[in-house]
Design a protein around this motif. Structure first.
Motif, PDB file in Angstrom:
ATOM      1  N   LEU A   1       0.840  -1.387  -0.205  1.00  0.00           N
ATOM      2  CA  LEU A   1       0.216   0.156  -0.331  1.00  0.00           C
ATOM      3  C   LEU A   1       0.885   1.162   0.275  1.00  0.00           C
ATOM      4  O   LEU A   1       0.575   2.571  -0.916  1.00  0.00           O
ATOM      5  CB  LEU A   1      -0.845   0.373   1.304  1.00  0.00           C
ATOM      6  CG  LEU A   1      -2.301  -1.179   0.992  1.00  0.00           C
ATOM      7  CD1 LEU A   1      -2.877  -1.014   2.435  1.00  0.00           C
ATOM      8  CD2 LEU A   1      -3.278  -1.171   0.212  1.00  0.00           C
ATOM      9  N   LYS A   2       1.983   1.287   0.815  1.00  0.00           N
ATOM     10  CA  LYS A   2       3.018   2.441   0.678  1.00  0.00           C
ATOM     11  C   LYS A   2       3.913   2.072  -0.442  1.00  0.00           C
ATOM     12  O   LYS A   2       4.088   3.619  -0.901  1.00  0.00           O
ATOM     13  CB  LYS A   2       3.724   2.201   2.307  1.00  0.00           C
ATOM     14  CG  LYS A   2       3.066   2.103   3.589  1.00  0.00           C
ATOM     15  CD  LYS A   2       4.187   2.598   4.339  1.00  0.00           C
ATOM     16  CE  LYS A   2       3.627   2.454   5.931  1.00  0.00           C
ATOM     17  NZ  LYS A   2       3.948   2.120   6.795  1.00  0.00           N
ATOM     18  N   ILE A   3       3.771   1.677  -0.764  1.00  0.00           N
ATOM     19  CA  ILE A   3       4.994   1.966  -2.706  1.00  0.00           C
ATOM     20  C   ILE A   3       3.682   1.940  -3.818  1.00  0.00           C
ATOM     21  O   ILE A   3       4.222   3.337  -4.145  1.00  0.00           O
ATOM     22  CB  ILE A   3       5.346   0.267  -2.821  1.00  0.00           C
ATOM     23  CG1 ILE A   3       6.024   0.258  -1.766  1.00  0.00           C
ATOM     24  CG2 ILE A   3       5.273   0.313  -4.382  1.00  0.00           C
ATOM     25  CD1 ILE A   3       6.921  -1.677  -2.507  1.00  0.00           C
ATOM     26  N   ILE A   4       2.262   2.483  -3.351  1.00  0.00           N
ATOM     27  CA  ILE A   4       1.103   2.521  -4.329  1.00  0.00           C
ATOM     28  C   ILE A   4       1.239   3.470  -4.111  1.00  0.00           C
ATOM     29  O   ILE A   4       0.350   4.802  -5.469  1.00  0.00           O
ATOM     30  CB  ILE A   4       0.058   1.363  -4.086  1.00  0.00           C
ATOM     31  CG1 ILE A   4       0.180   0.516  -4.411  1.00  0.00           C
ATOM     32  CG2 ILE A   4      -0.736   2.465  -4.456  1.00  0.00           C
ATOM     33  CD1 ILE A   4      -1.156  -0.558  -4.379  1.00  0.00           C
TER      34      ILE A   4
ATOM     35  N   THR B   1       9.112  -0.010 -11.605  1.00  0.00           N
ATOM     36  CA  THR B   1       7.404   1.446 -11.354  1.00  0.00           C
ATOM     37  C   THR B   1       6.888   1.681 -10.645  1.00  0.00           C
ATOM     38  O   THR B   1       5.851   0.242 -11.136  1.00  0.00           O
ATOM     39  CB  THR B   1       8.235   2.036 -12.767  1.00  0.00           C
ATOM     40  OG1 THR B   1       7.895   0.698 -13.736  1.00  0.00           O
ATOM     41  CG2 THR B   1       9.355   2.494 -12.976  1.00  0.00           C
ATOM     42  N   CYS B   2       6.002   2.399 -10.384  1.00  0.00           N
ATOM     43  CA  CYS B   2       4.781   1.873  -9.674  1.00  0.00           C
ATOM     44  C   CYS B   2       3.877   3.709 -10.453  1.00  0.00           C
ATOM     45  O   CYS B   2       4.254   4.894  -9.851  1.00  0.00           O
ATOM     46  CB  CYS B   2       4.334   2.252  -8.652  1.00  0.00           C
ATOM     47  SG  CYS B   2       2.642   2.062  -7.942  1.00  0.00           S
ATOM     48  N   ASN B   3       3.053   3.578 -11.162  1.00  0.00           N
ATOM     49  CA  ASN B   3       2.499   5.221 -11.688  1.00  0.00           C
ATOM     50  C   ASN B   3       1.240   5.190 -12.002  1.00  0.00           C
ATOM     51  O   ASN B   3       0.549   4.029 -12.000  1.00  0.00           O
ATOM     52  CB  ASN B   3       2.568   4.734 -13.676  1.00  0.00           C
ATOM     53  CG  ASN B   3       4.251   4.406 -14.055  1.00  0.00           C
ATOM     54  OD1 ASN B   3       5.325   5.212 -13.404  1.00  0.00           O
ATOM     55  ND2 ASN B   3       4.216   3.141 -14.759  1.00  0.00           N
ATOM     56  N   VAL B   4       1.059   5.903 -11.187  1.00  0.00           N
ATOM     57  CA  VAL B   4      -0.366   7.008 -11.105  1.00  0.00           C
ATOM     58  C   VAL B   4      -1.439   8.044 -12.241  1.00  0.00           C
ATOM     59  O   VAL B   4       0.212   8.732 -12.375  1.00  0.00           O
ATOM     60  CB  VAL B   4      -0.669   7.035  -9.216  1.00  0.00           C
ATOM     61  CG1 VAL B   4      -0.060   5.811  -8.414  1.00  0.00           C
ATOM     62  CG2 VAL B   4       0.467   8.519  -9.015  1.00  0.00           C
TER      63      VAL B   4
END
Length: 707
Positions: free
Chosen positions: A536-539, A549-552
Motif C-alpha cells: 500500500l505504501k509503495i502504491i 515502477t509504480c505509475n499513478v
C-alpha cells in the motif's frame, strides 16, 4: 504555543499522543521559569530522547533551543564578560609554588580568566536566588507530576449479591460451576452503561457479547476480570487484554510458564534429582518424594505440554524458528498473539477475549475458530467479526438499552430470533393500542350516559389493568458516506516489475505486475508480515520500490486509512476541534456535516476524542481522511474497533463510492461484500487470483491441514 505544537509534531512524527500532551503541558507550565535552553532540556530532554533514539543529545539540545525561541521570541541569555590577563614575561612556576600562600592571586591570574569586578556576586543575594530556584524547581516538579498523571474518568460497578451465595462463599463451600452476576450496574463517569442487568454463564458454553460501539462491552469484561463484579472465588479468570512483556524468555517457554503446577513440579524434580545424584543425602524420603513428583508429572502429561504449546503457537502464526526467539524481539502485535497463546494453553475456568481477531490474519482466524469450537470451559468473547460469531459461540449476549438479553445459538440464529421477537412485540403493541383505542372510544361515547355508567367504569378499570406495552426500540441505523468524485481517464494505477526488499537476504515481494482502475474493489490478503501494508505504501509513494515502477494518474488523490490512524488522533480535543486543527478556516457547520456523514453527530461531536469508543474514534478518523475529498481510497484494516452494523455500513459505502478502492482486511464478511478482485501476498509475490475469497479460503484450509 501552536508553533511549538506543530514543531514537535513535525520533528517527532511517531510521538504518542499522551507524551505529546505531556511535553506541551510542561512547556506551557514552565514558560515563565525557563531562562535557558539547558533548563528546557532538563525538563523534557530525556522524554524526547526516548521518543527518537536516532537523534543524538546534541540534536535534542538544538531542538530545545528552537522550542525556547518559539516560547520566548527575542529572548537572550545574559553572558558574563571576562577579562584575559596577558603574560608579557616568563613565569617561574617552581618559585611561585614555593611561596604559594603569598601568591595565590598571582597563580590564579595565570590559569583562570578574571571576572569583571562589577559582576561579583553578593553572597546573601546568591543564597536568596538559590532558595528561589529551589522553590521553582519544586513547583515545576509538582506541575509535571500533575500533567503526567491526569485524573481520568473511570468505570464503576455496583451489584446486589445473594445472601445464600455470600454465606457459602464465606465458608469456602461455594462450588457451583455456573456464573451468575445478577442485578448489577456499570457507569463510566456520569454515563450509565448498564442498569439492573443480569448475566448467567453456564459452564462449558461459549458466549459472544455483541452490541453497538460505546455501550460498554469492553468495560464489562474489565469489570469481571478486575473483581468489581463478584463471581465465586474458586473460578480462575483470564482476560486477554495486554501484550506480553518482552524479555529474554523464549516464546515457547513463555507459553509453558503459564502452567505453574508443571513448572513447580519440574523445579522440585530438578532439586531432588541433584540431591539424590550428588549423594548429599541418603535419606530414603528423598527418593520417595522424587518418585511422587514423577507420578504427578505423568498424571498431568507434562511431557506433552511442549507439543501442545507449539501447536497453539503454530496455529497463531509462529514458525518453529519464531518459537525459539526471545519475546523482546517481537512487535506489539505478535506479543498480543503470545498473550492469546498463553491464555489458550492455560485453559482458565472463564476465558475473556476482547476482539481476538483484530491482531490476526485470516489463516490464524480460521485456526482460532476451529480451536475454540472445542473449548472445554466457559468462554465470553467480544467480537465484531460476524463470521467468527457465526462459527464459535453457542450463545449470544446482546447489550442494548442498558441491559443484556440472552439468545441461544450463533449470531445468525440471534439475528433471526431477535427479528422475529421484535416483530411479535410490535404486533402485540399495535394490537393493544388498537384495543385501547376501541375501548377508549366506547368510554368517550357513553361517559355521560347514566344507563351505561357501570359499563364505562368497567371499561376504565379494564384499561388500567392492561399491561403497559412499549413500542420496539429501533436502533439508529449507521450510515457512512464517502465523498462523490469525478471520473478519471485511464490508465489510473499500474505497477510494473515492482520489487521490495529490506536487504539482500530479506525480500518481501518481487516482480509485481498489477493495476487498478476507478472501478476497482481490490482486497489484499495474506499472512502478517507478507508485505500487505508495504505494498500500500509503495502504491501511495510513501515508500519507494527497490526496483520497478509504480505509475499513478497525475490527478489521483489518495485517501489513506492506516491501522494506526485511530491511535494518532489528538485525544484532548473534541471531534469538531480535531477537524478544525487539521483543516482550519472552514465554518463550523461544515465540520459538523462531515462528522455527521460518518455517524458522529449531536453531542457526540462535542465529546473529547478520548471519551469516545474505539469504533467512534475510527469514524472520526474516516471523517478527517475524507475532508480532502479523495478519489481513491486505500484502507488498511479499517474494521478494527468497528461494530457489526458499522462494518455493514462501511461495505455499503464502499460499494456506492464512485472512486477506486484497495482494501487490506481480515474481515471475511466485508471482503465478500465489496471484493471484485483478490490479491494474495504470499511466498515473496503478490498475485491476483480467480475465484475470489472462496478460493483463498480453500488454499488456507489446505495449508492448515498440512501443518
Amino acid at each position: 504555543m501552536s508553533s511549538c505544537r506543530e514543531y514537535i509534531k513535525s520533528t517527532f512524527p511517531l510521538i504518542d499522543d499522551d507524551l505529546k500532551q505531556y511535553v506541551e503541558d510542561v512547556l506551557v507550565n514552565g514558560v515563565d521559569d525557563f531562562e535557558s535552553s539547558d533548563e528546557v532540556f532538563d525538563a523534557i530532554g530525556e522524554v524526547l530522547q526516548e521518543i527518537s533514539r536516532d537523534k543524538t543529545e546534541s540534536d535534542i539540545r538544538n531542538i530545545c533551543d528552537n522550542l525556547l525561541n518559539m516560547l520566548k521570541p527575542g529572548h537572550t541569555i545574559e553572558t558574563t564578560q571576562t577579562v584575559a590577563r596577558i603574560l608579557n614575561t616568563p613565569v617561574h612556576l617552581a618559585s611561585m609554588a614555593a611561596s604559594l600562600e603569598n601568591n595565590v592571586e598571582e597563580v590564579k591570574s595565570i590559569w583562570l580568566m578574571q571576572r569583571d569586578e562589577s559582576l561579583k556576586v553578593d553572597a546573601k543575594k546568591l543564597e536568596k536566588a538559590q532558595a528561589k530556584l529551589q522553590e521553582k524547581q519544586e513547583k515545576r516538579s509538582k506541575d509535571v507530576k500533575a500533567v503526567a498523571a491526569p485524573i481520568l474518568e473511570t468505570a464503576t460497578a455496583s451489584q446486589v449479591t445473594s445472601k445464600k451465595e455470600s454465606k457459602l462463599e464465606a465458608k469456602g463451600m461455594n462450588k457451583i460451576q455456573d456464573i451468575r452476576i445478577e442485578n448489577f450496574d456499570i457507569a463510566y463517569g456520569d454515563k450509565v452503561l448498564l442498569q439492573g442487568a443480569d448475566i448467567t454463564l453456564a459452564y462449558g458454553r461459549r458466549y459472544g457479547l455483541v452490541g453497538r460501539n460505546g455501550l460498554g462491552k469492553s468495560t464489562l469484561l474489565r469489570m469481571i476480570a478486575g473483581g468489581q463484579l463478584q463471581i465465586p472465588s474458586h473460578f480462575s479468570i483470564l482476560h486477554v487484554e495486554q501484550e506480553v512483556i518482552g524479555d529474554e524468555t523464549l516464546a515457547l517457554d513463555s507459553v509453558l510458564q503459564c502452567d505453574t503446577i508443571r513448572e513447580n513440579l519440574l523445579k522440585r524434580e530438578k532439586e531432588m534429582s541433584f540431591l539424590v545424584n550428588s549423594g548429599a543425602s541418603s535419606d530414603s524420603n528423598l527418593s520417595s518424594e522424587l518418585t511422587e513428583i514423577y507420578n504427578q508429572l505423568q498424571n498431568i502429561e507434562a511431557d506433552k505440554a511442549p507439543a501442545k504449546a507449539s501447536i497453539i503457537l503454530s496455529g497463531l502464526g509462529f514458525t518453529p524458528l519464531m518459537q525459539q526467539k526471545a519475546t523482546k524481539t517481537f512487535s506489539g502485535g505478535w506479543r498480543m498473539r503470545l498473550a492469546l497463546a498463553r491464555a489458550l494453553f492455560s485453559r482458565p475456568d472463564l476465558l475473556l477475549l476482547d476482539e481476538p481477531t483484530n491482531m490476526l490474519d485470516i489463516k490464524a482466524i480460521i485456526w482460532l475458530e476451529n480451536y475454540l469450537q472445542n473449548w472445554p470451559t466457559t468462554l465470553l468473547v467480544v467480537s465484531h467479526d460476524r463470521n467468527f460469531l457465526e462459527t464459535v459461540p453457542t450463545d449470544i449476549l446482546h447489550l442494548h438499552s442498558q441491559r443484556i438479553d440472552a439468545y441461544r445459538g450463533n449470531y445468525d440464529q440471534f439475528v433471526k430470533t431477535k427479528t422475529e421477537k421484535h416483530k411479535n412485540q410490535q404486533r402485540e403493541y399495535e394490537a393493544q393500542m388498537a384495543h385501547r383505542a376501541h375501548v377508549q372510544e366506547f368510554i368517550d361515547k357513553f361517559r355521560y350516559n347514566a344507563n351505561r355508567a357501570a359499563s364505562v367504569q368497567s371499561k376504565i378499570k379494564m384499561l388500567e389493568k392492561l399491561p403497559e406495552l412499549k413500542p420496539v426500540e429501533k436502533e439508529i441505523e449507521v450510515t457512512l458516506k464517502f465523498p462523490d468524485t469525478e471520473s478519471l481517464s485511464p490508465p489510473i494505477l499500474q505497477m510494473n516489475e515492482v520489487s521490495f526488499r529490506y536487504n539482500a537476504e530479506r525480500i518481501i515481494f518481487s516482480d509485481v505486475n498489477l493495476g487498478a482502475t476507478m472501478e476497482s474493489r481490490i482486497c489484499i490478503v495474506g499472512d502478517n508480515g507478507a508485505g500487505k501494508t508495504t505494498l500500500l505504501k509503495i502504491i501511495m509513494d510513501i515508500l519507494p520500490p527497490s526496483s520497478g515502477t509504480c505509475n499513478v494518474h497525475r490527478n489521483l488523490k489518495f485517501g489513506y486509512f492506516s491501522q494506526h490512524h485511530v491511535d494518532q488522533l489528538d485525544m484532548t480535543v473534541n471531534s469538531v476541534e480535531l477537524l478544525q486543527q487539521a483543516f482550519p478556516g472552514k465554518p463550523s457547520e461544515e465540520y459538523r456535516r462531515q462528522l455527521g456523514s460518518f455517524g458522529i453527530s449531536g453531542d457526540l461531536a462535542l465529546q473529547t476524542v478520548a471519551s469516545l469508543s474505539g469504533g467512534q474514534k475510527s469514524r472520526v478518523a474516516f471523517a478527517r481522511m475524507c475532508m480532502e475529498r479523495p478519489n481513491f481510497l486505500v484502507l488498511d484494516e479499517p474494521t478494527n474497533h468497528l461494530d457489526i452494523e458499522t462494518i455493514e455500513a462501511l461495505g455499503k459505502a464502499i460499494n456506492k463510492f464512485t472512486g477506486g478502492v484497495i482494501l487490506v482486511s481480515h474481515d471475511e464478511r466485508l471482503i465478500r461484500m465489496v471484493c471484485k478482485e483478490l490479491w494474495i501476498c504470499a511466498s515473496g509475490s503478490v498475485k491476483s487470483i480467480e475465484g475470489g475469497f472462496d478460493e483463498y479460503r480453500k488454499i488456507v484450509e489446505q495449508e492448515l491441514e498440512r501443518s
